[in-house]
Design a protein around this motif. Structure first.
Motif, PDB file in Angstrom:
ATOM      1  N   LEU B 236     -16.976   8.231   5.057  1.00 22.43           N
ATOM      2  CA  LEU B 236     -16.949   7.465   4.024  1.00 22.43           C
ATOM      3  C   LEU B 236     -15.560   6.682   3.702  1.00 22.43           C
ATOM      4  N   SER B 237     -14.471   7.479   3.921  1.00 22.21           N
ATOM      5  CA  SER B 237     -13.223   6.928   3.738  1.00 22.21           C
ATOM      6  C   SER B 237     -12.937   5.746   4.644  1.00 22.21           C
ATOM      7  N   VAL B 238     -13.472   6.139   5.874  1.00 24.59           N
ATOM      8  CA  VAL B 238     -12.941   4.963   6.948  1.00 24.59           C
ATOM      9  C   VAL B 238     -13.817   3.913   6.634  1.00 24.59           C
ATOM     10  N   LEU B 239     -15.245   3.955   6.375  1.00 22.26           N
ATOM     11  CA  LEU B 239     -16.119   3.053   5.937  1.00 22.26           C
ATOM     12  C   LEU B 239     -15.749   2.115   4.743  1.00 22.26           C
ATOM     13  N   ARG B 240     -15.225   2.826   3.921  1.00 24.25           N
ATOM     14  CA  ARG B 240     -14.811   2.183   2.597  1.00 24.25           C
ATOM     15  C   ARG B 240     -13.626   1.277   3.115  1.00 24.25           C
ATOM     16  N   SER B 241     -12.677   1.830   3.789  1.00 28.24           N
ATOM     17  CA  SER B 241     -11.567   0.909   4.229  1.00 28.24           C
ATOM     18  C   SER B 241     -11.867  -0.016   4.952  1.00 28.24           C
ATOM     19  N   LEU B 242     -12.665   0.164   5.745  1.00 26.61           N
ATOM     20  CA  LEU B 242     -13.348  -1.155   6.835  1.00 26.61           C
ATOM     21  C   LEU B 242     -13.897  -2.102   5.666  1.00 26.61           C
ATOM     22  N   ARG B 253       1.826 -19.772   1.529  1.00 30.34           N
ATOM     23  CA  ARG B 253       1.962 -21.241   1.244  1.00 30.34           C
ATOM     24  C   ARG B 253       3.053 -21.937   0.800  1.00 30.34           C
ATOM     25  N   ASP B 254       3.774 -22.842   1.322  1.00 29.43           N
ATOM     26  CA  ASP B 254       5.064 -23.209   0.715  1.00 29.43           C
ATOM     27  C   ASP B 254       4.704 -24.557   0.196  1.00 29.43           C
ATOM     28  N   VAL B 255       5.224 -24.870  -1.049  1.00 28.54           N
ATOM     29  CA  VAL B 255       4.794 -25.949  -1.764  1.00 28.54           C
ATOM     30  C   VAL B 255       6.201 -26.782  -1.858  1.00 28.54           C
ATOM     31  N   ALA B 256       6.231 -28.243  -1.652  1.00 28.68           N
ATOM     32  CA  ALA B 256       7.533 -28.750  -1.551  1.00 28.68           C
ATOM     33  C   ALA B 256       8.234 -28.610  -2.978  1.00 28.68           C
ATOM     34  N   GLY B 257       9.439 -28.333  -3.043  1.00 27.99           N
ATOM     35  CA  GLY B 257      10.175 -28.076  -4.335  1.00 27.99           C
ATOM     36  C   GLY B 257       9.932 -27.082  -5.228  1.00 27.99           C
ATOM     37  N   SER B 258       9.203 -25.919  -4.428  1.00 25.96           N
ATOM     38  CA  SER B 258       8.836 -25.021  -5.307  1.00 25.96           C
ATOM     39  C   SER B 258       9.043 -23.470  -4.339  1.00 25.96           C
ATOM     40  N   ASP B 259       8.782 -22.663  -4.925  1.00 22.22           N
ATOM     41  CA  ASP B 259       8.609 -21.304  -3.932  1.00 22.22           C
ATOM     42  C   ASP B 259       7.566 -20.949  -3.302  1.00 22.22           C
ATOM     43  N   GLY B 260       6.230 -21.580  -3.726  1.00 20.77           N
ATOM     44  CA  GLY B 260       5.063 -21.504  -3.159  1.00 20.77           C
ATOM     45  C   GLY B 260       4.257 -20.513  -3.597  1.00 20.77           C
ATOM     46  N   VAL B 261       3.273 -20.181  -3.008  1.00 20.97           N
ATOM     47  CA  VAL B 261       2.371 -19.117  -3.583  1.00 20.97           C
ATOM     48  C   VAL B 261       1.904 -18.289  -2.331  1.00 20.97           C
ATOM     49  N   LEU B 262       1.524 -16.807  -2.748  1.00 25.38           N
ATOM     50  CA  LEU B 262       1.052 -15.951  -1.800  1.00 25.38           C
ATOM     51  C   LEU B 262      -0.248 -15.838  -2.004  1.00 25.38           C
ATOM     52  N   HIS B 263      -1.059 -15.664  -0.662  1.00 26.08           N
ATOM     53  CA  HIS B 263      -2.694 -15.722  -0.964  1.00 26.08           C
ATOM     54  C   HIS B 263      -2.984 -14.575  -0.277  1.00 26.08           C
ATOM     55  N   LEU B 264      -4.018 -13.790  -0.733  1.00 31.35           N
ATOM     56  CA  LEU B 264      -4.217 -12.593  -0.361  1.00 31.35           C
ATOM     57  C   LEU B 264      -5.874 -12.641  -0.376  1.00 31.35           C
ATOM     58  N   GLU B 265      -6.506 -12.284   0.792  1.00 30.62           N
ATOM     59  CA  GLU B 265      -7.968 -12.304   0.770  1.00 30.62           C
ATOM     60  C   GLU B 265      -8.522 -11.020   1.848  1.00 30.62           C
ATOM     61  N   HIS B 266      -9.442 -10.306   0.878  1.00 26.95           N
ATOM     62  CA  HIS B 266      -9.952  -9.227   1.748  1.00 26.95           C
ATOM     63  C   HIS B 266     -11.404  -9.064   1.176  1.00 26.95           C
ATOM     64  N   GLY B 267     -12.117  -7.966   2.013  1.00 23.29           N
ATOM     65  CA  GLY B 267     -13.449  -7.742   1.534  1.00 23.29           C
ATOM     66  C   GLY B 267     -14.534  -8.251   2.628  1.00 23.29           C
ATOM     67  N   LEU B 268     -15.342  -7.208   3.051  1.00 24.67           N
ATOM     68  CA  LEU B 268     -16.323  -7.688   3.974  1.00 24.67           C
ATOM     69  C   LEU B 268     -17.629  -8.204   3.067  1.00 24.67           C
ATOM     70  N   LEU B 269     -17.772  -7.018   2.206  1.00 19.24           N
ATOM     71  CA  LEU B 269     -19.170  -7.402   1.348  1.00 19.24           C
ATOM     72  C   LEU B 269     -18.875  -8.083  -0.076  1.00 19.24           C
ATOM     73  N   ARG B 270     -17.735  -7.512  -0.664  1.00 21.56           N
ATOM     74  CA  ARG B 270     -17.338  -8.079  -1.874  1.00 21.56           C
ATOM     75  C   ARG B 270     -16.106  -8.705  -1.633  1.00 21.56           C
ATOM     76  N   VAL B 271     -16.153 -10.138  -1.722  1.00 23.58           N
ATOM     77  CA  VAL B 271     -15.012 -10.801  -1.102  1.00 23.58           C
ATOM     78  C   VAL B 271     -13.833 -11.116  -2.375  1.00 23.58           C
ATOM     79  N   ARG B 272     -12.619 -10.487  -2.283  1.00 26.14           N
ATOM     80  CA  ARG B 272     -11.784 -10.743  -3.206  1.00 26.14           C
ATOM     81  C   ARG B 272     -10.627 -11.623  -2.683  1.00 26.14           C
ATOM     82  N   GLU B 273     -10.115 -12.531  -3.461  1.00 22.03           N
ATOM     83  CA  GLU B 273      -8.911 -13.173  -3.247  1.00 22.03           C
ATOM     84  C   GLU B 273      -7.793 -13.382  -4.406  1.00 22.03           C
TER      85      GLU B 273
END
Lengths: 160, 490
Positions: B236-242, B253-273
């Motif tokens: 179950l642990s391995v499956l959940r992690s997968l 992502r760098d934006v001109a004149g700023s520090d940019g943003v960090l974008h995280l995306e994960h999840g096979l069934l429930r997609v979270r960003e």
């Protein structure tokens, strides 16, 4: 580098107010024990033990702790920071920059009002960084608040 | 760009007309059952139909009564069928935007979009667009974050660098986590709460199991049961992690004149960003729980203002190879020496305190066992020896972990064994210092230094530093401490 202790003690009435605040629950407990003793006089050793524990608690929390706290508690306000020392068994020295202050609150409990005391809380954007200056004379507290709001120029920047 | 977002009130995706009634039906099952009972009791099936219609109607009404508006200064969300509510969020306070799509949403191509500000918003106070079409999300995210970033054109978003991507080998850190056991416990609890436990006890399945247990003997059955539960927990642990982290991608992502943003995306069934504004980054925490550390792994949390410090919200990398976590953090804070550099140890007094604490439990047990010598069974003594050795190892590991590193820009503190963490905090983000000493600490000449920030878990501790060093550390990270009226050089 080291920081010297902050200079100003709390109000002279502080130990008295702290002692009264601590005495109220302890005296209620003692009254409860008297009632219990009046109703039921078997198990004398239990009564003695409870009475001894209550007496010890009263001596510690009504006499020793307020005096100890009064010796420890100090506060000071500089041109760019507020600095306090608080506690008794666990002692804390806390410093926060006035430029990051978000709010300055004054708070008076019922006992504080009776004795003309006030507590000043200086909050910053961090929940772990609030500085509390407790048991000040009301006029001192008003001066502290005026001084702090003066320096802080509240709402200037985001302060995070 | 703001004008393009429109000043008019907009509705959520019409496809929610399908989702809302289903969700309401699931949520109002008791009402549904009640109306069924009423229907059969009165002999009038119209009651059941009426209940159903009421619930579906309410679900539909939710769509018609929910609308949002992206104005020039604030975003607003209007909700409530019976009790109307308008939630407004100033646009310059938006710190991060995250999205989340459960199965039903994904099937219909929908995504829930959440906006988070500095305040901790829970439940009703959270600004969530539930739900918009997945295709609209990049545009909305750009509009919502554009104001808190420098005003810039869309092309500026194109330079993206991939910091980390999930590898199948990361799965090797998951079997030893407790998530599997927790899931089994939760499932068993649910089954019993639903009253199925009694039914199960009388079933033929349970009877045959009991018969088998009697045949093999109690000892063997217990061993078999433990092995089965452990294997199930690992799977179950391995499956959940997968399922949760497979396909994880972390992009900057760098934006001109700023520090940019960090974008995280994960999840096979429930997609979270999650999209984080890099200007809000105040550092990061490398966490090495013992079982992950044994396999050379680490996990990475972001320390950000406006993002909850513990748990899912601040996660940047799940357990992964230590080198990956370190390189990502180095990249984010641009200071490799803060992430991997050697730390200054806290000395003999701190080590002694780790030993006294770790050995307190064995000492108490020893006294108790000697005092009741005649009642203590013989097997208790070897167990006590094992416990003592474990505690000693813990003490060694904990005192080795203690350390700090400080300069004008970064404060680094490491502590812990079972859950070791290395906090890297930007000195500029520290808005308060506390030096705390208990009675025992005063006698040992050490102090706990607490740095207060508006980010992450709000307070970061440097445990048991020599008392004379505490203010020096604070002073070297924060010039306002060193320049204050109370500072004295010794």
């Amino acid at each position: 580098m080291n920081l010297i202790e902050p200079a100003n003690p709390p109000s002279r009435k502080a130990p008295l107010v702290w002692a009264i605040g601590a005495a109220i629950p302890w005296l209620l407990l003692a009254a409860g024990q008297l009632v219990w003793f009046a109703l039921d006089q078997r198990l004398l050793w239990v009564h003695t033990l409870a009475a001894a524990a209550t007496a010890l608690g009263i001596v510690l929390f009504v006499v020793v702790v307020p005096l100890w706290r009064y010796r420890v508690h100090r506060w000071d306000i500089g041109p760019n920071a507020v600095y306090t020392r608080t506690g008794w068994l666990v002692q804390e020295r806390r410093i926060a920059p006035i430029s990051r202050v978000q709010t300055v609150d004054t708070e008076r409990g019922p006992l504080d009002q009776l004795f003309g005391l006030a507590n000043v809380t200086v909050t910053t954007a961090s929940s772990a960084g609030a500085v509390r200056i407790v048991a000040l004379d009301s006029h001192v507290a008003d001066r502290v608040v005026a001084q702090l709001t003066d320096i802080a120029a509240l709402g200037g920047e985001d302060a995070t | 760009m703001t004008v393009e977002a429109g000043q008019a009130w907009q509705r959520l995706s019409p496809r929610m007309l399908l989702v809302h009634p289903v969700h309401e039906l699931l949520r109002q099952i008791p009402v549904l059952i009640g109306s069924l009972v009423l229907g059969s009791a009165t002999g009038n099936p119209m009651w059941a139909l009426f209940g159903l219609a009421l619930i579906v109607g309410y679900g539909l009404a939710r769509w018609f009564t929910t609308s949002y508006r992206i104005g020039p200064d604030e975003v607003q969300l209007r909700t409530g069928v019976l009790q109307r509510k308008v939630l407004s969020v100033p646009r310059n306070r938006i710190r991060s935007v995250s999205t989340d799509a459960r199965l039903l949403h994904r099937l219909l191509g929908l995504t829930v979009l959440r906006v988070s500000t500095g305040q901790e918003a829970r439940g009703d106070a959270a600004f969530a667009l539930d739900a918009v079409q997945a295709g609209q999300v990049p545009r909305l995210r750009r509009i919502l974050l554009a104001d808190s970033l420098a005003p810039s054109e869309q092309e500026a978003w194109t330079t993206a660098r991939e910091l980390a991507r999930w590898q199948p080998s990361w799965l090797r850190y998951s079997p030893l986590s407790f998530t599997g056991l927790a899931m089994i416990a939760a499932a068993v609890g649910l089954v019993y709460q639903a009253g199925a436990g009694v039914a199960l006890q009388n079933s033929r399945f349970a009877q045959s199991g009991l018969n088998a247990a009697e045949r093999f003997g109690v000892g063997a059955s217990v061993v078999v049961a433990v092995v089965v539960v452990l294997v199930a927990s690992v799977v179950l642990s391995v499956l959940r992690s997968l399922v949760t982290y497979g396909n994880l991608v972390l992009v900057r992502r760098d934006v001109a004149g700023s520090d940019g943003v960090l974008h995280l995306e994960h999840g096979l069934l429930r997609v979270r960003e999650h999209t984080f504004d890099m200007r809000r980054l105040r550092g990061g925490t490398l966490r090495e729980p013992l079982l992950v550390r044994l396999f050379g792994g680490a996990r990475l949390d972001a320390v950000m203002t406006g993002v909850d410090g513990a748990g899912e919200a601040s996660l940047l990398l799940p357990p992964c190879p230590r080198a990956t976590a370190e390189s990502v953090l180095s990249e984010l804070i641009a200071r490799p020496d803060a992430v991997t550099g050697p730390l200054r140890a806290h000395g003999a007094a701190a080590t002694r305190r780790r030993w006294t604490r770790a050995l307190a439990l064995p000492a108490v047990l020893l006294i108790a066992m000697v005092a009741w010598y005649s009642w203590a069974p013989v097997w208790l003594w070897p167990m006590w020896a094992v416990l003592t050795v474990c505690c000693a190892v813990l003490a060694v590991d904990r005192s080795r972990a203690l350390g700090h590193r400080v300069d004008a820009e970064w404060l680094v503190a490491r502590a812990g064994s079972l859950d070791r963490r290395r906090d890297c905090i930007a000195a500029a983000g520290i808005i308060g210092w506390t030096v705390r000493q208990t009675l025992l600490q005063r006698r040992a000449g050490v102090a706990t230094l607490i740095a207060a920030t508006a980010a992450g878990v709000k307070s970061y501790r440097v445990i048991d530093v020599p008392a004379e060093l505490a203010w020096t550390i604070a002073g070297s990270a924060s010039p306002w401490v060193a320049d204050s009226d109370w500072a004295r050089t010794q």
